[in-house]
Enzyme design. Structure first.
Site, PDB file in Angstrom:
ATOM      1  N   GLU A 264       0.797  -1.262  -0.100  1.00 53.76           N
ATOM      2  CA  GLU A 264      -0.023  -0.004  -0.055  1.00 53.76           C
ATOM      3  C   GLU A 264       0.918   1.214  -0.092  1.00 53.76           C
ATOM      4  O   GLU A 264       0.435   1.971  -0.508  1.00 53.76           O
ATOM      5  CB  GLU A 264      -0.986  -0.043   1.294  1.00 53.76           C
TER       6      GLU A 264
ATOM      7  N   HIS B  34      -6.129  -5.259 -10.449  1.00 54.96           N
ATOM      8  CA  HIS B  34      -5.637  -6.427  -9.568  1.00 54.96           C
ATOM      9  C   HIS B  34      -5.288  -7.710 -10.496  1.00 54.96           C
ATOM     10  O   HIS B  34      -4.632  -8.277 -10.046  1.00 54.96           O
ATOM     11  CB  HIS B  34      -6.675  -6.612  -8.228  1.00 54.96           C
TER      12      HIS B  34
END
Length: 541
Positions: free
Chosen positions: A356, A443
């Site tokens: 992240e 993703h």
């Protein structure tokens, strides 16, 4: 009270964490990277003051730079970042405005030689930036109303408000047009906050593009072990403030969904008990993960902090209620972690931090738009550096590998979340590029980048690395020889920070990595040939 010097605290017991992002788990103490040999094109580590001075110099010369580039009289440059190589080459990243309006998709990097001459320029668009009129036919209120309707379909949950529609020039695709950028705030069904940007044509009201600022992922608990933390003595107490890493702080949201949270404070310098019922345990993993990520970028790539400015972000734990996720948010410059299902599995593993926070690095550099092929590259970049941090940490209990999320058991059967050697083994990701790649969720389109990175690092075919068996195919059946992960991550970082822009697609990523490898290892080197072969192996020509 005035904080005293930072110090390292020993955390006894195990530390249970949950992996939120789509990256391989890291549970480790800091370790030195076996980086490739330093080259004249390697970025030098700039001090905070030197970097700030270079940004000031570039800002003072931006009008001259615009003139050298042949930009129009209504265009201005805004300095975003500066990187200097050992040979004196300076790479200055700019955003652009037109008649005072932000140009979305107008970013560029100017590469200057040591003598100050322009060697080349990397632009996100080759189109001339101009619009027929600066007077919109659609009102800002109408654009905002349309944006609300668009965001409602995407967010599928409550909307909490929106900023007023702002006039911009949209140049990320097609001919530049006058547009509105409306940010619709909301909360998704799973509790994740959303800040959806909706771009609408200011003359027709047609939606041109949309993307969400918030980057997320999901996971279950994992074991991270005993770790060292850098804390700060404040009077008679200690706080989770890392003075060695830009003042990074770790705070407790106490199940709230907004605010900065309360700074963790303890009368002793021992934190957590390795169990999720102790609020400090999640803070231990979050604080440690931030430190490992900081150390990786600084020691391997010479980057001081996510933005390169020496300033730490901060981590918020215990977000919401039963929130099974974690996310990076540029607006607060912070990582946020939920406590998982039943509030018993905090999503604070180091792999979450590495993945992240790498979204933050991408935002501060190439700012790859989180949609289409650039979205896959954005997500893939976080996978690549999340994996790189795992290898960097060198933990005996969780050694580095190319299995994404192998410790989190998100599937409930012990299988990894994703596989870098053959991404399609997860049932959704792509091994190779094709015409459908840009239409996939980032993703899954990230599989192309992940597969490229594995091939570049380790090569194709069956092999065993660190006790893990891999078998990586290629799109054309060719045999690829890897150049080593250390060189591969150096090439990707240089390409990201110096040659990629907001709308870079896979073909442009190939060009960027070839340029980066050429800078680092010279033309016709084994490394450049390795980059080309690895891209061929995933059908990016």
């Amino acid at each position: 009270m005035t904080p005293r010097i930072s110090r390292k605290a020993r955390i006894t017991g195990t530390a249970v964490a949950a992996a939120a992002a789509l990256v391989a788990g890291v549970a480790a103490t800091a370790g030195a990277s076996t980086a490739p040999a330093f080259t004249s094109a390697s970025p030098v580590a700039l001090t905070t003051s030197h970097r700030a001075e270079m940004i000031r110099d570039a800002s003072a010369a931006k009008a001259q730079t615009a003139k050298e580039l042949g930009l129009g009289s209504q265009e201005q440059l805004v300095v975003k970042d500066v990187i200097k190589d050992a040979d004196g080459t300076v790479h200055t990243r700019y955003d652009r405005t037109f008649a005072g309006l932000p140009v979305l998709g107008g970013d560029m990097v100017v590469h200057r030689a040591k003598d100050g001459s322009i060697k080349s320029t990397t632009k996100s668009t080759q189109k001339t930036i101009k619009v027929a009129s600066l007077t919109p036919k659609i009102s800002a209120a109408a654009a905002a109303q349309n944006a609300h309707g668009t965001a409602a379909k995407s967010i599928s949950a409550k909307q909490t408000g929106a900023q007023a529609a702002k006039k911009v020039v949209w140049a990320a695709s097609g001919t530049p047009v006058l547009a509105y950028d409306t940010v619709v705030k909301g909360v998704k069904k799973d509790g994740t906050p959303s800040r959806m940007h909706v771009i609408t044509d200011a003359n027709t009201g047609k939606k041109l593009f949309q993307y969400d600022d918030i980057r997320t992922g999901k996971g279950e608990s994992e074991f991270s072990g005993t770790v060292d933390l850098t804390t700060t003595k404040d009077g008679s107490n200690y706080t989770l403030t890392d003075g060695e890493r830009g003042g990074h702080k770790t705070t407790n949201l106490e199940n709230a969904e907004d605010g900065d949270g309360k700074l963790f404070t303890n009368s002793t310098d021992t934190w957590g008990n390795g169990k999720p019922d102790n609020p400090e345990t999640a803070a231990v993993d979050a604080h440690y993960g931030a430190a490992e990520t900081w150390d990786y970028y600084k020691e391997v790539h010479g980057r001081s902090g996510i933005k390169g400015d020496g300033k730490g972000a901060f981590s918020r734990v215990h977000y919401g209620d039963n929130y099974v996720n974690a996310f990076w948010d540029d607006s607060c410059f912070c990582m946020t972690y939920g406590d998982g299902e039943g509030n018993k599995a905090p999503l604070t593993a180091i792999d979450v931090a590495a993945h992240e926070m790498s979204h933050g690095v991408t935002s501060a550099t190439a700012n790859l738009t989180y949609s289409g092929e650039s979205g896959g590259l954005n997500e893939g970049t976080s996978d690549i550096f999340g994996t790189s941090v795992e290898f960097y940490a060198k933990n005996a209990e969780d050694p580095g590998d190319y299995l994404i999320g192998e410790k989190i058991d998100i599937n409930g059967d012990g299988t990894p979340l994703r596989y870098m050697d053959k991404p399609s083994k997860d049932g959704q990701s792509q091994d190779n590029w094709d015409s459908s790649t840009g239409g996939l969720d980032p993703h899954y389109s990230s599989g192309v980048a992940n597969h490229f990175f594995y091939l570049l690092s380790e090569g194709s075919g069956a092999k065993e690395i660190g006790g893990v068996k891999y078998d990586s195919p290629t799109a054309d059946g060719s045999k690829v020889e890897g150049i080593g992960r250390d060189k591969a991550e150096k090439i990707w970082f240089k390409a990201l920070t110096e040659y990629m822009t907001s709308n870079t697609d896979y073909k442009a990523a190939r060009e960027a990595t070839v340029k980066a490898a050429t800078d680092l290892y010279k033309a016709d080197s084994a490394e450049v040939k390795g980059v080309e072969a690895a891209w061929n192996g995933v059908a990016v020509k």
